[in-house]
Scaffold this motif. Sequence first.
Motif, PDB file in Angstrom:
ATOM      1  N   ALA A  48      31.055  31.603  41.078  1.00 35.68           N
ATOM      2  CA  ALA A  48      29.804  32.280  40.749  1.00 35.68           C
ATOM      3  C   ALA A  48      28.937  31.432  39.822  1.00 35.68           C
ATOM      4  O   ALA A  48      27.718  31.554  39.826  1.00 35.68           O
ATOM      5  CB  ALA A  48      30.082  33.634  40.091  1.00 35.68           C
ATOM      6  N   ILE A  53      31.547  39.808  40.636  1.00 36.73           N
ATOM      7  CA  ILE A  53      31.599  39.380  39.230  1.00 36.73           C
ATOM      8  C   ILE A  53      32.141  40.505  38.360  1.00 36.73           C
ATOM      9  O   ILE A  53      33.005  40.283  37.502  1.00 36.73           O
ATOM     10  CB  ILE A  53      30.203  38.924  38.757  1.00 36.73           C
ATOM     11  CG1 ILE A  53      29.824  37.619  39.450  1.00 36.73           C
ATOM     12  CG2 ILE A  53      30.140  38.800  37.246  1.00 36.73           C
ATOM     13  CD1 ILE A  53      28.376  37.226  39.287  1.00 36.73           C
ATOM     14  N   GLU A  58      27.543  39.865  45.216  1.00 35.12           N
ATOM     15  CA  GLU A  58      27.916  38.898  44.179  1.00 35.12           C
ATOM     16  C   GLU A  58      28.094  39.600  42.837  1.00 35.12           C
ATOM     17  O   GLU A  58      29.029  39.325  42.098  1.00 35.12           O
ATOM     18  CB  GLU A  58      26.851  37.798  44.070  1.00 35.12           C
ATOM     19  CG  GLU A  58      27.185  36.712  43.092  1.00 35.12           C
ATOM     20  CD  GLU A  58      28.332  35.826  43.546  1.00 35.12           C
ATOM     21  OE1 GLU A  58      28.817  35.058  42.705  1.00 35.12           O
ATOM     22  OE2 GLU A  58      28.753  35.900  44.712  1.00 35.12           O
ATOM     23  N   ALA A 103      22.772  38.244  38.744  1.00 36.57           N
ATOM     24  CA  ALA A 103      23.278  38.370  40.117  1.00 36.57           C
ATOM     25  C   ALA A 103      22.821  39.696  40.706  1.00 36.57           C
ATOM     26  O   ALA A 103      22.265  40.553  40.016  1.00 36.57           O
ATOM     27  CB  ALA A 103      24.798  38.287  40.126  1.00 36.57           C
TER      28      ALA A 103
END
Length: 169
Positions: free
Chosen positions: A103, A49, A45, A41
């Motif tokens: 995700a 995460i 994002e 990623a």
Amino acid sequence: MKYCTRCKRIFRQEELTLCPKCSRKLHDDPHHYSPVDIITANGFELERIKAALTDAQIPFTVQETARDTGLQILNAAPPENCRVFVPLSFYNDAVELLTGIGALSDVEEIDEAESQRLKEERKKEDPEEMSPRKRFWVRVFSILLFIALIAGAVFLADLLIPLINPHFQ
């Protein structure tokens, strides 16, 4: 379950002997702390995460992909792509969490028996954490012991100096 030590990926196909990505030999029984590449990623994002894994108390490491390190160092830009690794024993928890936040999609989890075996191994090796109260008293005792050790060394030095050199007073 098979594990590639170079790619840090797990494979469910028992008939595989070589990694399909890097052609390295796959290991049959990886250690429960073996890092597993769970997602790649970048940007917001990646921050999302990392925050989710931190909140869930799942240990992880982030590594920039090899091709992205050159220009980012020169212009201090954020990395384009980063790989996120979690220990094998936390893999199912991380997959469930990252699927829940949107995700990840279409990732197989480790079967329940294997997951339980890895968690049991982790529990056997992890020392039991101290309670905050016990940790406080251990720290206080350590500080007092350190002060007593320094005071004893100074006192001993004061006693021994006149014996070693009587003109040193």
